[in-house]
Design a protein around this motif. Structure first.
Motif, PDB file in Angstrom:
ATOM      1  N   SER A   1      14.867  68.782  31.378  1.00 21.40           N
ATOM      2  CA  SER A   1      13.595  67.481  30.209  1.00 21.40           C
ATOM      3  C   SER A   1      14.140  66.245  31.044  1.00 21.40           C
ATOM      4  O   SER A   1      13.765  65.615  31.216  1.00 21.40           O
ATOM      5  CB  SER A   1      13.740  67.709  28.987  1.00 21.40           C
ATOM      6  OG  SER A   1      13.387  68.500  28.254  1.00 21.40           O
TER       7      SER A   1
ATOM      8  N   PHE B   1      13.990  69.757  21.371  1.00 26.02           N
ATOM      9  CA  PHE B   1      13.708  70.761  22.197  1.00 26.02           C
ATOM     10  C   PHE B   1      14.253  72.536  21.958  1.00 26.02           C
ATOM     11  O   PHE B   1      14.598  72.114  19.921  1.00 26.02           O
ATOM     12  CB  PHE B   1      15.803  70.671  22.688  1.00 26.02           C
ATOM     13  CG  PHE B   1      15.879  69.856  23.547  1.00 26.02           C
ATOM     14  CD1 PHE B   1      15.113  69.010  24.443  1.00 26.02           C
ATOM     15  CD2 PHE B   1      17.138  68.297  23.637  1.00 26.02           C
ATOM     16  CE1 PHE B   1      15.503  67.843  25.434  1.00 26.02           C
ATOM     17  CE2 PHE B   1      17.086  67.208  24.312  1.00 26.02           C
ATOM     18  CZ  PHE B   1      16.169  67.109  25.554  1.00 26.02           C
TER      19      PHE B   1
ATOM     20  N   ASP C   1      10.360  72.229  25.397  1.00 26.62           N
ATOM     21  CA  ASP C   1      10.807  70.134  25.166  1.00 26.62           C
ATOM     22  C   ASP C   1       9.067  70.179  24.577  1.00 26.62           C
ATOM     23  O   ASP C   1       7.928  70.264  25.255  1.00 26.62           O
ATOM     24  CB  ASP C   1      11.506  69.456  25.859  1.00 26.62           C
ATOM     25  CG  ASP C   1      11.062  68.890  26.822  1.00 26.62           C
ATOM     26  OD1 ASP C   1       9.876  68.967  27.145  1.00 26.62           O
ATOM     27  OD2 ASP C   1      11.534  68.926  27.590  1.00 26.62           O
TER      28      ASP C   1
END
Lengths: 327, 327, 327, 327, 327
Positions: free
Chosen positions: C148, B73, B105
């Motif tokens: 994410s 990340f 990410d």
């Protein structure tokens, strides 16, 4: 750790130039886009590429089996420049504030040739001469020098200066030139090698013809009509309405240019508007007084003469102004 | 530590592309929002997502017992890109300044497939053609290329280009297109693979109909009334008041668009306003002179004719302008 | 160091969610201040606090003798999020640019409960509907999602949404609501759990009553007086002065709102001003012509009728406009 | 490295307050300059110094031979705060965005006394009451609280609050006051100790007297002259010219203040201008009608009365407004 | 690691000044460019170089075989200042916000002489006195002091203060002066050594002569013509049109300067315009009333007298104003 200790010496070794004589650093500046040309601040933003090349023999020794060319990117470059890899400490002389670096890489060839590339964006300043505005030609520049090394240590050379000629919709650009020179500072005895990229641009004036001169001339032509009006009241109110309109144009022009210590062509056009309308007011008041006092014939001659003198006078003075300012 | 030493070689190993032939890098750009569409600067801010995927066999080898997919990340990504993980050095070609990265990410699949995702926000520029403004259609673009690798090393491919069609209240957008091409630079012999996302948007002109054309036409229609007025003084003061109003519209329009070297439809509308009112002033002064000199009949004909010629002439010329500019 | 080596595996371990099933992440957003509500850009700046809580059993194991709760501050948090401490990668969906983080801390309780707190400041965007402007009600939002993790991995939950109702002098706010939902993207098969904080605010319109509608209505009421004036010249000059004033109001309104494809109540008020004054001009010219041609009686009737028809017609149409736009 | 391991525990040890009872943190804020006082946004930029002092016994133990006082600068401070050196996590409550830190140092005395100093620059917000504008008095504030520690852990104390009284050319400031209090948040059960620096400033109104009230009153006084004009046409055109001028003042005032839900003194002055001129127009039209219908005597009385009623009425109402708004 | 441990002591050793007595720190400031001179905020941006030199014997010890002079660049400097290399903690006192550093280097000579150089860009503030505006002279300053060290520890000395005299197109600058002094703060017992660079600049007023005073005087001269007009209606409408024009100039001037508590020369010129035109209106109304009541002779005398009194009175008062404000 103290500086005098052994280890720290090695870390900073590459801050010493690679040669005893001056290092030849070749520069290519390539302009991608010019934007925000600000005539008030006399600045412009340039988005471009700069390629800097030099030879550092200390980076040439390679082990067998290494890749042919080493490449570092972005943060990897930042970490190494000035520590592992010597860097000529180039700076943009005529930049306003700090440049942004969008991408950067560095390539090290097996023979020690170092190629640094960067895409930058920054605000640059040049002195502009607005005497002929909006029919003016300006020179946009990028000046580079080494911040730390005099010309005994670093000598700049120009590979190329590249740019499209269609960089900005409002300007016609000539081909850029790169000039290598030497700069002396009053505070330092050392001289500095300098690189200057110059681009000459001619303002496209069509906008001003239609959006400024056309309405202004419309106003001034309207003022000539005053002498064909017979009623004094109508003459006066017409003249003052036109005067007010010229004031509006005046305030509009004050948003276009800095507060220059000289008059520009566009300002001269405004001033000539004030003058012609003021003179018109003066003449109609004199005419009115002459009529009031009974000199009918003299009044008639003033009126008829004005109908020709004013347009002629204005046209002649505009031709003169054009000769003096634009010729 | 010197570059020629063993350890440093390993650190930068991933700056070499994973394959000998060109690496296929697939790109998906997805637009979240367009804002600050600036017609003066011809720029717009795009908030979007970019997904970049490629295969790097060097990252495929995994020990048993490792998690199936590695995810990094934000700062973790920044640290690894260009050092541990190879990166194709993509850059936005038509960006103005530096983009902001809101989140990023990177996912590494067991087979070495790398998926980089980023939410970005940046100001982009496109050349805009305002000839039909405010009835114009513009193309909003995002252009991507590799900063360092020519098309022998990196070849771009488009997965998708995604966006809502309701990105901006003032525009109607068509479905975006992604175009893969090759870009040649005058300064380099290498060619670069390029990705271009194109979105065509049509300006919603309702605002201008009501807030610009409606009042402007109201002013011009009012000018036709002048020929129904009998007193010359009233005619004059009405005409000049209207002229002043057109000047106000002129200054307003100069805040909408850059100083273009060509005339736009909105400027032509203003210029036609100047012309029609100036002509009106000319005609009423001629009429006044004709009356003064006692040609009553001729004056009457001028007055009556003007009542029809002006509206007709204006309507015809506006239809022509529309044909030429918008047709 | 290569990724496949042992050590690097441990460093990134916390980027894997703590559980196999979805992690429940609870969110509390608390608004401190709203400022810079920009009706042109449809954005507003929010200064607030966000508290995010979840359980990570991997952080629960503690040695005896350790402090009960671990606290990290500012840079200490930045270094650990995504490496030592897993983080759900929340992002603000409707943010414009990057948020500023003024302070942040993270508390880890002995049982593995993680509490992340942050004071942020950022520019957010919402679609606004200005049809009723300045009598409009707008919804100010903050939307959060994981960048994410799909909803198989992270599920958001709302603890609370907190704000004063006196956030901005120019608005009356209702109590905020927090809504948990699921968001589907056309480009992805995964769904994302979403948190949306909503605050409904009603614009305080007093300013517009006094600074806009009062002077505008004064102008329009003044236009009714024209029919009580007997001299045609006075009628005309009065009407055109009022027309010019409405143009000034028109330009003022264009600084308040974006270029909307629909008409707002405030614009309708301006347009009705144009219409009523244009109609007045039309009627007085017709009346003038009727008088000129000697139909005294008809002229008289037009004059008298207009004195009542115009005020009545305006009041009726304003009541209708209010019904249609605000009702 | 995992959190549960021994080493990491030591690194973060200083995030635990030095005492079991609340730590007394003394604060001195010293204002260097106030600038950009923005009445629209109700913000101002403060450039000042903040000194924060507390005792941390854990830092007191020193080896013999150490320097008496440890000093760290800028980046050295940033690295240590929150890791080696405990920090009370103070935050500016009423700041807008992030503050800039121009310089900072930290001194650790042998007895464990820690003195943190910082020069900061930031935009702060206060609620302002503009009812008396431009004769208003405003309070400029800086509020500080601990972000993480409730008043069980950190208690603020005020050493001093220092500022020149000549901070800003346009304001007269009183001596600053520092107030220590306790703040309760609806979302938290903990209370927070708070520090509030307050500076009361009185706007210097001379500018507004000469640049606003003088020309406005000139306009209004001019409107009283209308009743000394005999021609109705002259009366009307004079009155409407003045009305247009008040509209210009109205738009000017709208650039000075936010869109407040209440009327300010300056707005009341504008509104009274609208009212008096509208009433004038009404009276002259009535007077005109009375004359038209042949009631010469009544007309004469209206004219003569108005010459006294208007000035008197205006002066009386302005005195009343002053009493109500400024008294 | 805890502060009381041995290792950390060495790292911060250089934060102790190199001598027991005060260290002499010599400063050279060299101005490259001044831009964005903002008369509203009383700020200006300076792009310049600062060279700071001192001697630190602890850096003098060198091993044989070392390079003669150590040079560090940019990030290398940032890392070492305050840790390895002691730094006098200079700060710009009158800066607004944070300065940008474009380039920096540090040279350490074998004898321990340290030369720090930096190119900076920052916004600075000075109190400006606008009473004579636009015929004013302002002093532009850069003030430097040590943030942490009183004059017992650091004493500043001036090498030079350097600048071109052609720094800004709109100003004529004198040679800069550097003044060394001592600054006492109310909050501290320590005194601080201070460096102040002063540049006196005279505004080039040509712009204002042509773009402000010329049109304003044109307006005022036009107002004298009113007494040569015989019709009262024409007199009135002319006077009010001129009044409106002065209002436009008034609003224009309010964009040039801050809201000063005193009157400037440019404002006095505007106010005198209001006064002369108001007085004109008063006189023509009185004259009109005198005529109306049949005192033809008195009226004639008023008219004739005004033709001479007004121009004379205005010229005399302008000469007086010039004496008082500019003399």
């Amino acid at each position: 750790m103290l500086l005098s200790q052994a280890g720290s010496n090695q870390v900073q070794a590459q801050t010493v130039p690679p040669d005893d004589g001056p290092v030849k650093v070749s520069i290519t500046v390539s302009i991608n886009k010019i934007y925000n040309i600000d005539t008030i601040a006399e600045t412009y933003v340039i988005d471009g590429y700069i390629n800097v090349g030099w030879r550092d023999p200390r980076l040439a020794l390679r082990k067998p089996g290494q890749p042919e060319t080493l490449i570092y990117f972005n943060d990897q470059v930042t970490q190494r420049l000035g520590s592992e890899i010597w860097w000529p400490m180039l700076e943009f002389i005529n930049i306003i504030g700090v440049r942004s670096v969008l991408s950067r890489d560095i390539e090290i060839e097996p023979n020690g040739r170092v190629n640094y590339s960067e895409r930058f964006s920054g605000t640059f300043a040049s002195d502009m001469d607005f005497r002929k505005y909006p029919f003016d030609t300006q020179t946009f520049e990028i000046k580079l020098e080494s911040f730390s090394y005099g010309d005994q240590k670093v000598v700049l050379a120009s590979d190329k200066a590249i740019s499209d000629q269609t960089l900005h919709e409002e300007w016609t650009f000539e081909k850029p030139k790169a000039v290598i020179g030497t700069h002396t500072y009053p505070a330092f005895t050392e001289k500095y090698s300098s690189y200057r990229m110059e681009m000459t641009g001619k303002r496209k004036h069509d906008y001003f013809l239609w959006q400024f001169f056309f309405p202004l001339f419309m106003i001034i032509i309207s003022s000539w009509i005053i002498f064909w009006i017979t009623d004094f009241g109508d003459q006066l109110s017409t003249a003052f309405t036109l005067m007010l309109t010229v004031v509006a144009f005046n305030f509009y022009v004050s948003t276009l240019l800095p507060r220059l210590p000289y008059n520009t062509f566009i300002e001269i056009s405004i001033i000539s508007g004030y003058l012609t309308i003021s003179l018109t007011i003066f003449v109609i008041v004199v005419h009115h007084q002459v009529v009031e006092r009974g000199y009918e014939f003299a009044a008639q001659r003033i009126a008829v003469a004005s109908r020709w003198v004013f347009p002629l006078g204005y046209v002649v003075s505009m031709i003169l102004a054009q000769k003096i300012f634009l010729g």
